[in-house]
Design a protein around this motif. Structure first.
Motif, PDB file in Angstrom:
ATOM      1  N   ARG A  71       0.823  -1.205   0.000  1.00 56.23           N
ATOM      2  CA  ARG A  71       0.000   0.000   0.000  1.00 56.23           C
ATOM      3  C   ARG A  71       0.858   1.256   0.000  1.00 56.23           C
ATOM      4  O   ARG A  71       2.018   1.232   0.410  1.00 56.23           O
ATOM      5  N   LEU A  72       0.245   2.338  -0.433  1.00 58.43           N
ATOM      6  CA  LEU A  72       0.860   3.662  -0.314  1.00 58.43           C
ATOM      7  C   LEU A  72      -0.233   4.711  -0.332  1.00 58.43           C
ATOM      8  O   LEU A  72      -1.364   4.435  -0.719  1.00 58.43           O
ATOM      9  N   GLU A  73       0.104   5.891   0.154  1.00 56.70           N
ATOM     10  CA  GLU A  73      -0.773   7.048   0.087  1.00 56.70           C
ATOM     11  C   GLU A  73      -0.099   8.059  -0.826  1.00 56.70           C
ATOM     12  O   GLU A  73       1.039   8.447  -0.583  1.00 56.70           O
ATOM     13  N   ALA A  74      -0.804   8.488  -1.861  1.00 58.38           N
ATOM     14  CA  ALA A  74      -0.239   9.419  -2.836  1.00 58.38           C
ATOM     15  C   ALA A  74      -1.005  10.729  -2.816  1.00 58.38           C
ATOM     16  O   ALA A  74      -2.228  10.731  -2.635  1.00 58.38           O
ATOM     17  N   THR A  75      -0.295  11.820  -3.020  1.00 55.58           N
ATOM     18  CA  THR A  75      -0.980  13.064  -3.318  1.00 55.58           C
ATOM     19  C   THR A  75      -1.528  12.937  -4.735  1.00 55.58           C
ATOM     20  O   THR A  75      -1.215  11.978  -5.449  1.00 55.58           O
ATOM     21  N   ILE A  76      -2.331  13.876  -5.165  1.00 55.10           N
ATOM     22  CA  ILE A  76      -3.019  13.763  -6.455  1.00 55.10           C
ATOM     23  C   ILE A  76      -2.050  13.721  -7.645  1.00 55.10           C
ATOM     24  O   ILE A  76      -2.233  12.948  -8.578  1.00 55.10           O
ATOM     25  N   ASN A  77      -1.002  14.527  -7.627  1.00 51.45           N
ATOM     26  CA  ASN A  77      -0.109  14.636  -8.794  1.00 51.45           C
ATOM     27  C   ASN A  77       0.513  13.314  -9.255  1.00 51.45           C
ATOM     28  O   ASN A  77       0.549  13.052 -10.446  1.00 51.45           O
ATOM     29  N   PRO A  78       1.056  12.459  -8.376  1.00 48.69           N
ATOM     30  CA  PRO A  78       1.724  11.255  -8.871  1.00 48.69           C
ATOM     31  C   PRO A  78       0.828  10.031  -9.062  1.00 48.69           C
ATOM     32  O   PRO A  78       1.325   8.946  -9.360  1.00 48.69           O
ATOM     33  N   VAL A  79      -0.492  10.174  -8.934  1.00 49.37           N
ATOM     34  CA  VAL A  79      -1.380   9.010  -9.043  1.00 49.37           C
ATOM     35  C   VAL A  79      -1.185   8.291 -10.377  1.00 49.37           C
ATOM     36  O   VAL A  79      -1.096   7.062 -10.427  1.00 49.37           O
ATOM     37  N   GLY A  80      -1.098   9.021 -11.477  1.00 47.24           N
ATOM     38  CA  GLY A  80      -0.900   8.398 -12.790  1.00 47.24           C
ATOM     39  C   GLY A  80       0.391   7.598 -12.858  1.00 47.24           C
ATOM     40  O   GLY A  80       0.428   6.511 -13.440  1.00 47.24           O
ATOM     41  N   PHE A  81       1.449   8.124 -12.262  1.00 47.08           N
ATOM     42  CA  PHE A  81       2.731   7.406 -12.210  1.00 47.08           C
ATOM     43  C   PHE A  81       2.558   6.075 -11.484  1.00 47.08           C
ATOM     44  O   PHE A  81       2.985   5.031 -11.983  1.00 47.08           O
ATOM     45  N   TYR A  82       1.919   6.109 -10.312  1.00 45.96           N
ATOM     46  CA  TYR A  82       1.737   4.866  -9.552  1.00 45.96           C
ATOM     47  C   TYR A  82       0.848   3.881 -10.303  1.00 45.96           C
ATOM     48  O   TYR A  82       1.085   2.673 -10.260  1.00 45.96           O
ATOM     49  N   GLN A  83      -0.168   4.387 -11.001  1.00 46.20           N
ATOM     50  CA  GLN A  83      -1.021   3.498 -11.790  1.00 46.20           C
ATOM     51  C   GLN A  83      -0.213   2.828 -12.901  1.00 46.20           C
ATOM     52  O   GLN A  83      -0.380   1.632 -13.151  1.00 46.20           O
ATOM     53  N   LYS A  84       0.671   3.557 -13.558  1.00 43.73           N
ATOM     54  CA  LYS A  84       1.531   2.971 -14.592  1.00 43.73           C
ATOM     55  C   LYS A  84       2.447   1.900 -14.007  1.00 43.73           C
ATOM     56  O   LYS A  84       2.877   0.991 -14.717  1.00 43.73           O
ATOM     57  N   CYS A  85       2.738   1.995 -12.723  1.00 46.48           N
ATOM     58  CA  CYS A  85       3.613   1.024 -12.044  1.00 46.48           C
ATOM     59  C   CYS A  85       2.818  -0.130 -11.434  1.00 46.48           C
ATOM     60  O   CYS A  85       3.386  -0.967 -10.727  1.00 46.48           O
ATOM     61  N   GLY A  86       1.508  -0.190 -11.704  1.00 48.88           N
ATOM     62  CA  GLY A  86       0.701  -1.327 -11.279  1.00 48.88           C
ATOM     63  C   GLY A  86      -0.170  -1.109 -10.056  1.00 48.88           C
ATOM     64  O   GLY A  86      -0.926  -2.000  -9.668  1.00 48.88           O
ATOM     65  N   PHE A  87      -0.105   0.048  -9.423  1.00 48.93           N
ATOM     66  CA  PHE A  87      -0.958   0.322  -8.269  1.00 48.93           C
ATOM     67  C   PHE A  87      -2.353   0.697  -8.734  1.00 48.93           C
ATOM     68  O   PHE A  87      -2.534   1.232  -9.821  1.00 48.93           O
ATOM     69  N   ARG A  88      -3.343   0.432  -7.898  1.00 53.29           N
ATOM     70  CA  ARG A  88      -4.707   0.844  -8.198  1.00 53.29           C
ATOM     71  C   ARG A  88      -5.240   1.649  -7.022  1.00 53.29           C
ATOM     72  O   ARG A  88      -4.877   1.404  -5.864  1.00 53.29           O
ATOM     73  N   GLY A 136      -0.636  23.019  10.806  1.00 59.56           N
ATOM     74  CA  GLY A 136      -1.545  24.057  10.352  1.00 59.56           C
ATOM     75  C   GLY A 136      -1.741  23.969   8.852  1.00 59.56           C
ATOM     76  O   GLY A 136      -1.167  23.135   8.170  1.00 59.56           O
ATOM     77  N   GLY A 137      -2.543  24.847   8.335  1.00 59.82           N
ATOM     78  CA  GLY A 137      -2.812  24.844   6.907  1.00 59.82           C
ATOM     79  C   GLY A 137      -3.920  23.880   6.552  1.00 59.82           C
ATOM     80  O   GLY A 137      -4.438  23.141   7.377  1.00 59.82           O
ATOM     81  N   ASP A 138      -4.286  23.923   5.292  1.00 58.44           N
ATOM     82  CA  ASP A 138      -5.367  23.077   4.801  1.00 58.44           C
ATOM     83  C   ASP A 138      -4.915  21.630   4.673  1.00 58.44           C
ATOM     84  O   ASP A 138      -3.762  21.361   4.320  1.00 58.44           O
ATOM     85  N   PRO A 139      -5.825  20.684   4.922  1.00 55.30           N
ATOM     86  CA  PRO A 139      -5.498  19.275   4.664  1.00 55.30           C
ATOM     87  C   PRO A 139      -5.220  19.059   3.178  1.00 55.30           C
ATOM     88  O   PRO A 139      -5.709  19.792   2.331  1.00 55.30           O
ATOM     89  N   ILE A 140      -4.440  18.028   2.891  1.00 55.93           N
ATOM     90  CA  ILE A 140      -4.050  17.685   1.523  1.00 55.93           C
ATOM     91  C   ILE A 140      -4.830  16.447   1.102  1.00 55.93           C
ATOM     92  O   ILE A 140      -4.896  15.464   1.838  1.00 55.93           O
ATOM     93  N   GLU A 141      -5.424  16.493  -0.109  1.00 57.98           N
ATOM     94  CA  GLU A 141      -6.139  15.331  -0.619  1.00 57.98           C
ATOM     95  C   GLU A 141      -5.137  14.238  -0.988  1.00 57.98           C
ATOM     96  O   GLU A 141      -4.117  14.507  -1.628  1.00 57.98           O
TER      97      GLU A 141
END
Length: 84
Positions: free
Chosen positions: A43-60, A72-77
């Motif tokens: 498993r891993l937790e990804a920010t939005i930007n690298p999701v496509g990279f992880y999908q190309k590497c076989g993660f779903r 502090g600051g806003d939460p990150i999706e």
């Protein structure tokens, strides 16, 4: 790159090194380390930007959530992902 049993916890590549295959190689090392003593999905937790990279590497993608780093600051999706 950092990993715990069953989880790749960090993969970072400097922007100037992007596209040279370094991220994929670091992820492969992380997956190998995460498999040590673990037989289930990785498993891993990804920010939005690298999701496509992880999908190309076989993660779903399995779910989405928010990460708050406690400074502090806003939460990150984030996207929870796994590799079987």
């Amino acid at each position: 790159m950092d990993a715990d049993p069953g989880e790749v916890t960090r993969v970072f590549v400097l922007p100037e090194a992007a596209g040279a295959g370094l991220g994929r190689r670091l992820l492969e090392i992380g997956i190998s380390q995460a498999r040590l003593g673990h037989s289930g999905p990785i498993r891993l937790e990804a920010t939005i930007n690298p999701v496509g990279f992880y999908q190309k590497c076989g993660f779903r993608s399995i779910s989405r959530g928010l990460f708050s780093h406690g400074l502090g600051g806003d939460p990150i999706e984030i996207v929870h992902m796994e590799l079987k």
